[in-house]
Motif scaffolding. Structure first.
Motif, PDB file in Angstrom:
ATOM      1  N   THR A 166     -37.389 140.773  61.936  1.00 24.82           N
ATOM      2  CA  THR A 166     -35.963 140.557  62.162  1.00 24.82           C
ATOM      3  C   THR A 166     -35.597 141.377  63.389  1.00 24.82           C
ATOM      4  O   THR A 166     -35.599 142.608  63.350  1.00 24.82           O
ATOM      5  CB  THR A 166     -35.122 140.994  60.963  1.00 24.82           C
ATOM      6  OG1 THR A 166     -35.450 140.191  59.830  1.00 24.82           O
ATOM      7  CG2 THR A 166     -33.632 140.843  61.262  1.00 24.82           C
ATOM      8  N   THR A 167     -35.334 140.698  64.483  1.00 22.71           N
ATOM      9  CA  THR A 167     -35.081 141.387  65.744  1.00 22.71           C
ATOM     10  C   THR A 167     -33.589 141.406  66.056  1.00 22.71           C
ATOM     11  O   THR A 167     -32.826 140.571  65.558  1.00 22.71           O
ATOM     12  CB  THR A 167     -35.847 140.708  66.894  1.00 22.71           C
ATOM     13  OG1 THR A 167     -35.708 141.485  68.075  1.00 22.71           O
ATOM     14  CG2 THR A 167     -35.303 139.305  67.150  1.00 22.71           C
ATOM     15  N   GLY A 168     -33.178 142.362  66.854  1.00 23.21           N
ATOM     16  CA  GLY A 168     -31.772 142.495  67.201  1.00 23.21           C
ATOM     17  C   GLY A 168     -31.552 142.530  68.700  1.00 23.21           C
ATOM     18  O   GLY A 168     -32.405 142.970  69.469  1.00 23.21           O
ATOM     19  N   TYR A 185     -28.407 139.761  65.066  1.00 23.22           N
ATOM     20  CA  TYR A 185     -29.743 139.915  64.493  1.00 23.22           C
ATOM     21  C   TYR A 185     -30.316 138.528  64.210  1.00 23.22           C
ATOM     22  O   TYR A 185     -29.574 137.596  63.867  1.00 23.22           O
ATOM     23  CB  TYR A 185     -29.696 140.744  63.210  1.00 23.22           C
ATOM     24  CG  TYR A 185     -29.281 142.180  63.444  1.00 23.22           C
ATOM     25  CD1 TYR A 185     -30.217 143.139  63.824  1.00 23.22           C
ATOM     26  CD2 TYR A 185     -27.959 142.572  63.306  1.00 23.22           C
ATOM     27  CE1 TYR A 185     -29.846 144.456  64.047  1.00 23.22           C
ATOM     28  CE2 TYR A 185     -27.573 143.888  63.533  1.00 23.22           C
ATOM     29  CZ  TYR A 185     -28.521 144.818  63.901  1.00 23.22           C
ATOM     30  OH  TYR A 185     -28.148 146.115  64.132  1.00 23.22           O
ATOM     31  N   GLN A 194     -25.644 139.726  58.479  1.00 24.13           N
ATOM     32  CA  GLN A 194     -25.746 141.066  59.028  1.00 24.13           C
ATOM     33  C   GLN A 194     -24.729 141.328  60.137  1.00 24.13           C
ATOM     34  O   GLN A 194     -24.638 142.445  60.645  1.00 24.13           O
ATOM     35  CB  GLN A 194     -27.154 141.317  59.571  1.00 24.13           C
ATOM     36  CG  GLN A 194     -28.215 141.421  58.494  1.00 24.13           C
ATOM     37  CD  GLN A 194     -29.524 141.986  59.032  1.00 24.13           C
ATOM     38  OE1 GLN A 194     -29.587 142.530  60.123  1.00 24.13           O
ATOM     39  NE2 GLN A 194     -30.569 141.865  58.239  1.00 24.13           N
TER      40      GLN A 194
END
Length: 308
Positions: A196-198, A267, A243
């Motif tokens: 899970t990248t932001g 995200y 998120q």
């Protein structure tokens, strides 16, 4: 109920046009009355001519004085214009891990009050008008705030031009739609393909606030149905709406002055099923098949070919 003619007579004869409640009422009646025969073209032309006579269009560089209609009691300065930023995110085009960048399609809407653009809605019965707006001072008819994507590879100035909508009380809405590319520090990619990248987008101004005299105010962030649809199966990344909280705000100190920066933090979940089915499962399958070479007689030439 009353007819449009009776409403118009009541407003024109018994109510002072200087009262704010009267102006709002006239605007509402204007939309409701079916007998109104005023031409929108003539109405807006009259508003343009009236404002140009007051030399409004001659000064597109100097910001206006703050309007009493602004509502930002937490901001102490009386010399800055409140500009609200609203963001509508329409499509995540892609995330490039090699360049640490996010390419996104969105709409940016800036909203502020310019008292120099206010007029009486009784003049022609017009309560809205469109004006040419641009970052290019030679092309714009009105003053517009300069806002930029601070962490940009492709910024706000590359968005297509669009007209601004001005209401009779001086409220201006300027909405532009296009593609931005933000440079950001991607996190969580070490867990590929279950990461899970932001990534974030910072909007603001890089000049001294005493020069640009703009106070950027947090607005809303909306997502298109395409992004909120949980049945997606075609994008590499899925936006984690759960998120996302709200638009953030922080102060940035640079070159001896302080600016307000508005941050949109997003995200993303990677398309795990795609990588599991097209990569991981195939790798596991071929690894198990490669053990078959040990069950082939040493004297057969096919043993080497099978292992390869």
């Amino acid at each position: 109920g009353w007819s449009c003619f009776e409403i118009d007579n009541l407003l024109l004869q018994n109510v002072s046009t200087s009262e704010k409640i009267c102006l709002q009422g006239q605007a509402s009646f204007e939309e409701a009355c079916c007998h109104d025969t005023a031409s929108s073209f003539k109405c807006e032309s009259q508003i343009h001519s009236s404002l140009l006579e007051n030399n409004i269009g001659d000064n597109t560089i100097t910001p206006p004085d703050p309007s009493q209609l602004e509502n930002d009691p937490g901001f102490s300065s009386e010399d800055a214009v409140d500009v609200k930023l609203n963001v509508d995110i329409q499509h995540i085009i892609g995330i490039d891990v090699k360049t640490n960048s996010l390419q996104i399609q969105l709409s940016l809407e800036l909203e502020w009050y310019d008292p120099r653009l206010s007029w009486e809605p009784f003049v022609g019965g017009c309560h809205r008008a469109s004006f040419r707006a641009s970052m290019d001072r030679e092309l714009t008819e009105i003053w517009v705030p300069k806002i930029e994507l601070i962490n940009m590879l492709q910024g706000v100035q590359d968005l297509p031009e669009a007209d601004a909508s001005v209401r009779y009380d001086g409220r201006v809405k300027w909405r532009r739609t296009g593609i931005l590319i933000a440079s950001c520090d991607l996190t969580g990619i070490e867990h590929f393909p279950f990461d899970t990248t932001g990534c974030y987008m910072d909007f603001g101004e890089t000049r001294d606030p005493l020069s640009h005299r703009v106070n950027f105010v947090r607005g809303t962030v909306e997502f298109s149905d395409q992004i909120t649809d949980n049945n997606w199966n075609y994008q590499e990344y899925k936006t984690r709406i759960d998120q996302f909280d709200e638009m953030g705000e922080y102060k940035e100190n640079m070159s001896g002055f302080q600016n307000t920066v508005l941050r949109v933090q997003l995200y993303f979940d990677r398309a795990q099923n795609y990588y599991v089915h097209t990569f991981l499962l195939l790798y596991i399958l071929f690894t198990y098949l490669s053990f078959g070479m040990f069950f082939i007689d040493y004297g057969l030439g096919e043993r080497l070919g099978y292992g390869t």
